[in-house]
Design an enzyme around this catalytic site. Sequence first.
Site, mmCIF file in Angstrom:
data_model
loop_
_atom_site.group_PDB
_atom_site.id
_atom_site.type_symbol
_atom_site.label_atom_id
_atom_site.label_comp_id
_atom_site.label_asym_id
_atom_site.label_seq_id
_atom_site.Cartn_x
_atom_site.Cartn_y
_atom_site.Cartn_z
ATOM 1 N N HIS A 183 -26.885 -13.609 1.683
ATOM 2 C CA HIS A 183 -25.956 -13.669 0.555
ATOM 3 C C HIS A 183 -25.470 -12.237 0.368
ATOM 4 O O HIS A 183 -26.285 -11.327 0.181
ATOM 5 C CB HIS A 183 -26.668 -14.184 -0.703
ATOM 6 C CG HIS A 183 -25.735 -14.484 -1.840
ATOM 7 N ND1 HIS A 183 -26.183 -15.074 -3.018
ATOM 8 C CD2 HIS A 183 -24.388 -14.305 -1.991
ATOM 9 C CE1 HIS A 183 -25.154 -15.222 -3.838
ATOM 10 N NE2 HIS A 183 -24.062 -14.763 -3.234
ATOM 11 N N LEU A 184 -24.175 -12.018 0.425
ATOM 12 C CA LEU A 184 -23.608 -10.679 0.512
ATOM 13 C C LEU A 184 -24.158 -9.755 -0.573
ATOM 14 O O LEU A 184 -24.060 -10.034 -1.765
ATOM 15 C CB LEU A 184 -22.084 -10.741 0.405
ATOM 16 C CG LEU A 184 -21.360 -9.393 0.510
ATOM 17 C CD1 LEU A 184 -21.671 -8.691 1.823
ATOM 18 C CD2 LEU A 184 -19.857 -9.589 0.351
ATOM 19 N N HIS A 185 -24.708 -8.620 -0.130
ATOM 20 C CA HIS A 185 -25.235 -7.633 -1.058
ATOM 21 C C HIS A 185 -25.353 -6.276 -0.393
ATOM 22 O O HIS A 185 -25.529 -6.168 0.819
ATOM 23 C CB HIS A 185 -26.607 -8.061 -1.606
ATOM 24 C CG HIS A 185 -27.696 -8.120 -0.566
ATOM 25 N ND1 HIS A 185 -27.767 -9.118 0.387
ATOM 26 C CD2 HIS A 185 -28.743 -7.283 -0.312
ATOM 27 C CE1 HIS A 185 -28.822 -8.910 1.157
ATOM 28 N NE2 HIS A 185 -29.420 -7.805 0.768
ATOM 29 N N PHE A 186 -25.254 -5.240 -1.204
ATOM 30 C CA PHE A 186 -25.547 -3.867 -0.823
ATOM 31 C C PHE A 186 -26.769 -3.432 -1.628
ATOM 32 O O PHE A 186 -27.002 -3.926 -2.727
ATOM 33 C CB PHE A 186 -24.375 -2.934 -1.133
ATOM 34 C CG PHE A 186 -23.118 -3.257 -0.371
ATOM 35 C CD1 PHE A 186 -22.764 -2.530 0.766
ATOM 36 C CD2 PHE A 186 -22.271 -4.267 -0.803
ATOM 37 C CE1 PHE A 186 -21.596 -2.824 1.464
ATOM 38 C CE2 PHE A 186 -21.099 -4.567 -0.111
ATOM 39 C CZ PHE A 186 -20.768 -3.836 1.029
#
Length: 420
Positions: A220-223
């Site tokens: 799940h898109l994350h930085f």
Amino acid sequence: MLTIKRVPTVLSNYQEDGGCGRNCLGKCCLPVSKLPLYAFSSTGKGEVSPDFFLNTLLLGQWEDRVSKGLFRYDVTACETKVIPGDHGFVAQLNEGRHLKKRPTEFRVDRVLQPFDPAKFNFTKVGQEEVLFRFEAGEGDEAYFSETASVDKSKTPSVVAINVSPIEYGHVLLIPRVLDCLPQRIDAESFLLALQMAAEAGSPYFRLGYNSLGAFATINHLHFQAYYLSVPFPVEKAPTEKIPLAGDLSKAGVKVSKLMNYPVRGLVFEGGNSLTDLSDVVANACICLQDNNIPFNVLISDCGKRIFLFPQCYAEKQALGEVPQELLDTQVNPAVWEISGHMVLKRKKDYEEASEDYAWRLLAEVSLSEERFQEVKAYIFEATGLVESEEEENDTNESKETSYQTTPVAPHFPEGCLVLQ
């Protein structure tokens, strides 16, 4: 299909129960919620004081969650030292992070995989783990509001704590959380990460990104981001500028290759605007993920300097090509380790940590020189970068970030200044 036994880090207290989780970030709860909102300005103007975003808001609210007992261990109690040697690798003993993992099967041979709502994702996070929303403001000035309704016409981006932190102030930037984006770079989300680094305004606050196959554990898109008041070894490493021709050279974007460092990588900096720099690096990342090449990214120097590392450690690990002595340490070299911050899980490894060990581990991460040149060619073609045949005077340069900023104090007074 290559698979490898993996024990990914628990990033949220709701990761293991699979439920809605009391006022969560899902579509069932978030659209009718009110969360703190920091709206940044593309012009850098606003009534918010220069140190408000990092000191008062992000780190102040992070410490508030510490006081509420939301973290799985006290990361500030972890031993940390600079390993003797020329490069200054940083070692941390983090036994708590090792103990707070759960077994799973993680596929390492596909950088792009579809989002799976049945698996843990950040919509299942409880809103108490969220520090604030981070979004572009509608006007020319930055502002902060303690409570702001969610605009139903667009999905919010949020900053949340990492409940198994690596370092002080460890947070997650989750772009457009309700869109349920898989872990893949896009231009809009990458620019958002650079804008967060710019708002923080400290060289000691960096953001990092791990692709699937390069030790991302949640699709799940994350930085990720945290504060550490020493330079990373990679930030001090010498670089050699690659002379460029054409439009990108005119746009002010400079590209260099790392020298005298165990992991081969490219360094991007400059640009006539933050968007110029972001677009080039985002396109490079998109090229890598579309070609199924795992990679890590370090966003450094307040968003003005970006390190890109294509890597192959997980593939070598699955093929049995990594020496057993390195596997025994159970260190998964993701962006922080590659940058020189070695998170060690056993006291023995911490006590015996040496520059030679760090170098040998990271050398296993790196592509070979031949493969690196092939990948660099892919990147240049995809981004429109063209090497110039002309010699430049500043090749073999050594570029270092300025670290004159006063370190952030570990504790902050209560009573934050907010603009309603």
